[in-house]
Design a protein around this motif. Structure first.
Motif, PDB file in Angstrom:
ATOM      1  N   PHE A 356       1.135  -1.174   0.189  1.00 11.14           N
ATOM      2  CA  PHE A 356      -0.059   0.060  -0.156  1.00 11.14           C
ATOM      3  C   PHE A 356       0.880   1.176  -0.122  1.00 11.14           C
ATOM      4  O   PHE A 356       1.547   1.795   1.179  1.00 11.14           O
ATOM      5  CB  PHE A 356      -0.834   0.068   1.146  1.00 11.14           C
ATOM      6  N   GLY A 357       1.278   1.456  -1.272  1.00 20.38           N
ATOM      7  CA  GLY A 357       2.408   2.881  -1.431  1.00 20.38           C
ATOM      8  C   GLY A 357       3.660   2.288  -1.018  1.00 20.38           C
ATOM      9  O   GLY A 357       3.996   1.123  -1.403  1.00 20.38           O
ATOM     10  N   PRO A 358       4.250   2.865   0.034  1.00 15.45           N
ATOM     11  CA  PRO A 358       5.327   2.413   0.482  1.00 15.45           C
ATOM     12  C   PRO A 358       5.471   1.105   1.456  1.00 15.45           C
ATOM     13  O   PRO A 358       6.180   0.780   2.019  1.00 15.45           O
ATOM     14  CB  PRO A 358       5.988   3.747   1.038  1.00 15.45           C
ATOM     15  N   LEU A 359       4.244   1.035   1.862  1.00 18.33           N
ATOM     16  CA  LEU A 359       4.049  -0.076   3.257  1.00 18.33           C
ATOM     17  C   LEU A 359       3.946  -1.531   2.569  1.00 18.33           C
ATOM     18  O   LEU A 359       3.163  -1.704   1.715  1.00 18.33           O
ATOM     19  CB  LEU A 359       2.665   0.479   4.175  1.00 18.33           C
ATOM     20  N   ARG A 360       4.540  -2.587   3.214  1.00 16.12           N
ATOM     21  CA  ARG A 360       4.670  -3.742   2.755  1.00 16.12           C
ATOM     22  C   ARG A 360       3.656  -4.577   3.463  1.00 16.12           C
ATOM     23  O   ARG A 360       3.461  -4.539   4.708  1.00 16.12           O
ATOM     24  CB  ARG A 360       6.008  -4.335   2.637  1.00 16.12           C
ATOM     25  N   HIS A 361       2.926  -5.639   2.610  1.00 16.06           N
ATOM     26  CA  HIS A 361       2.214  -6.583   3.331  1.00 16.06           C
ATOM     27  C   HIS A 361       2.735  -8.105   2.934  1.00 16.06           C
ATOM     28  O   HIS A 361       3.707  -8.236   3.184  1.00 16.06           O
ATOM     29  CB  HIS A 361       0.664  -6.212   3.044  1.00 16.06           C
ATOM     30  N   ARG A 362       1.805  -9.015   2.595  1.00 16.50           N
ATOM     31  CA  ARG A 362       2.289  -9.941   2.267  1.00 16.50           C
ATOM     32  C   ARG A 362       3.022 -10.201   0.908  1.00 16.50           C
ATOM     33  O   ARG A 362       3.200  -9.134   0.161  1.00 16.50           O
ATOM     34  CB  ARG A 362       1.011 -11.146   1.735  1.00 16.50           C
ATOM     35  N   ALA A 363       3.915 -11.406   0.944  1.00 12.78           N
ATOM     36  CA  ALA A 363       5.016 -11.387  -0.198  1.00 12.78           C
ATOM     37  C   ALA A 363       5.083 -12.862  -0.846  1.00 12.78           C
ATOM     38  O   ALA A 363       4.693 -13.894   0.111  1.00 12.78           O
ATOM     39  CB  ALA A 363       6.199 -10.842   0.162  1.00 12.78           C
ATOM     40  N   TRP A 364       5.330 -12.907  -2.027  1.00 19.45           N
ATOM     41  CA  TRP A 364       5.698 -14.357  -2.489  1.00 19.45           C
ATOM     42  C   TRP A 364       7.118 -14.626  -3.152  1.00 19.45           C
ATOM     43  O   TRP A 364       7.462 -13.519  -3.874  1.00 19.45           O
ATOM     44  CB  TRP A 364       4.685 -14.692  -3.460  1.00 19.45           C
ATOM     45  N   LEU A 365       7.668 -15.644  -3.272  1.00 17.09           N
ATOM     46  CA  LEU A 365       8.941 -16.206  -3.729  1.00 17.09           C
ATOM     47  C   LEU A 365       8.496 -17.171  -4.656  1.00 17.09           C
ATOM     48  O   LEU A 365       8.080 -18.358  -4.245  1.00 17.09           O
ATOM     49  CB  LEU A 365      10.093 -16.182  -2.930  1.00 17.09           C
TER      50      LEU A 365
END
Length: 473
Positions: A356-365
């Motif tokens: 959300f803009g510069p804010l990170r949440h979930r991520a995938w590799l």
């Protein structure tokens, strides 16, 4: 729209068919060989009934870059160093500049030859022979006072048993036809030798035998080794930077809601997976379904891949994570670092962050799947079995590579090391660190070392063997 404007705006897909008007006649583009969007294009063309190589400079400063290419090629020709014949150069109608060269039909770069080798293990006779060809030609350049500042195997072309130097833009005449100084030789050789995996470093003096036969100089092995380490570190940092920006090797897409980096060559094949990685996780039996991460295996066009989703367990967890790069980001860089250093790990294909803009949440590799057997299963849980010679050699080699690179894994469970195709592969790189000083490296390495030994019972033959053999540093 002029041709120049069209090429500047074409991105990575310049138009075909395309015809460029040159003083030598119209040049019909047969295929684009290299594209640096908005800057430079290289093409195989037909001009005057002959196949030619055409370089187009289309950015600001085109004249300067074009002249550097011409100066480098002419310096090579003046010293009788083999390079494709310069057929013409100058400004294009409508803007930009060009260089027209002879096209070496069916030529192969030494990099292509290297990539096709059955073995690139240190000391392999065929690999040594290929490197000897490059070093012999580099020696002839140094003897003539020339250096190739972008020295790598891709800048040598083998055509009908003749080796050619290409990329005149990176050729410099340092000493006007006089041999380079010993220090200049060491600095330039370090650029080439640093392209090899670090395990080749021990053979540097043997490799240089061929060089010294063509240019006998007094080299300082210690200084050369230091220069190689410096060059390799610069190359590594530059490469890691590329994994996070849009370039020839990587495609990066960012928006207010999402960041995605993918190996460009994989973009088409895994496009659907990138669009919705959770759908693939939902459709397959999971390898792991923990609170902090979810891991699944899927098949794309017959190839087995692994998807690892880094979860946010709640608001408290998010408050700790949102302001810094995700664990997927960290693992993406860690995997590319290992690959660059020649340390076996499943190939990293893509990384996605939900934002959300510069804010990170979930991520995938997303990585390739490694079908290996973990070392706990391979060596047995009771610690009574010592490694077979092949596994012993590979395991000790891995630990030596990690020590040389000052890398700590951070979670050395035996299940995070896989035995596959004659190598020990590292997985689960979330906590991996590259240390810049001994103060941080030494305790981290001792923790890794002790954690790996603790996979087996205290006093067991395997635990004792590992304690004796693993580097203490």
């Amino acid at each position: 729209m002029t041709l120049l404007a069209e090429l500047q705006n074409a991105g990575r897909e310049p138009p075909l068919p395309c015809q460029v008007e040159l003083p030598q006649g119209p040049a019909q583009v047969l295929r684009w060989l290299r594209v640096l969007p908005g800057k430079r294009l290289v093409a195989e063309v037909e001009c005057g009934g002959q196949h030619r190589l055409l370089k187009l400079y289309i950015a600001s400063g085109a004249e300067r870059h074009c002249q550097r290419e011409v100066d480098g090629l002419q310096a090579l020709q003046a010293q009788s160093v083999a390079t494709p014949t310069l057929l013409g150069h100058g400004q294009l109608g409508g803007g930009g500049c060009y260089v027209l060269l002879d096209f070496l039909v069916e030529a192969q770069s030494l990099q292509q030859r290297w990539d096709a080798l059955d073995s690139r293990a240190p000391g392999d006779a065929v690999a040594m022979g290929l490197l000897a060809q490059a070093l012999a030609l580099v020696a002839s350049m140094h003897r003539a006072g020339l250096v190739q500042t972008d020295l790598h195997l891709g800048n040598f072309l083998l055509h009908e048993q003749q080796l050619y130097v290409i990329d005149g833009d990176a050729v410099e005449a340092l000493s006007s036809g006089q041999p380079l100084s010993d220090v200049q030789v060491e600095d330039n050789l370090a650029i080439l030798l640093a392209q090899l995996d670090p395990e080749w470093d021990a053979l540097a003096e043997l490799l240089l035998v061929e060089y010294l036969q063509h240019n006998p100089v007094a080299l300082n092995p210690d200084r050369l080794a230091r220069q190689m380490r410096k060059v390799r570190e610069r190359r590594l940092q530059a490469y890691l930077g590329k994994t996070l920006r849009d370039c020839t090797a990587f495609a990066v897409r960012r928006s207010w809601r999402r960041f995605c980096a993918v190996v460009r060559a994989e973009l088409e094949s895994i496009g659907a997976l990138l669009a919705n990685p959770d759908a693939a996780l939902a459709a397959q039996p999971l390898l792991k379904d923990g609170g902090s991460s979810t891991v699944g295996r899927t098949a794309v066009q017959g190839r087995e891949l692994v998807i690892k989703r880094y979860n946010i367990k709640g608001i408290g967890h998010w408050l700790k994570r949102f302001w810094r790069p995700s664990r997927a980001w960290h693992s993406w860089l860690a995997a590319h670092r290992l690959q660059f250093l020649g340390i076996a790990t499943p190939a990293p294909l893509a990384m996605i962050e939900q934002r959300f803009g510069p804010l990170r949440h979930r991520a995938w590799l997303i990585t390739e799947y490694c079908a290996g057997v973990d070392l706990l299963q391979q060596l047995g849980e009771d610690g009574q079995q010592l490694p077979e010679p092949e596994i012993e050699k590979a395991l000790l080699a891995l630990f030596e590579q990690l020590v040389q690179a000052r890398i700590s894994h951070g979670d050395f469970k035996a299940t995070n090391l896989l035995w596959f195709e004659g190598q020990v592969w590292l997985i689960d790189l979330d906590a991996m660190q590259a240390h810049g000083n001994e103060r941080s490296w030494q305790p981290a390495w001792q923790r890794d070392r002790q954690r790996f030994i603790r996979n087996w019972p205290v006093g067991s033959p395997l635990a004792c063997w590992l304690d004796e053999r693993l580097p203490h540093c």
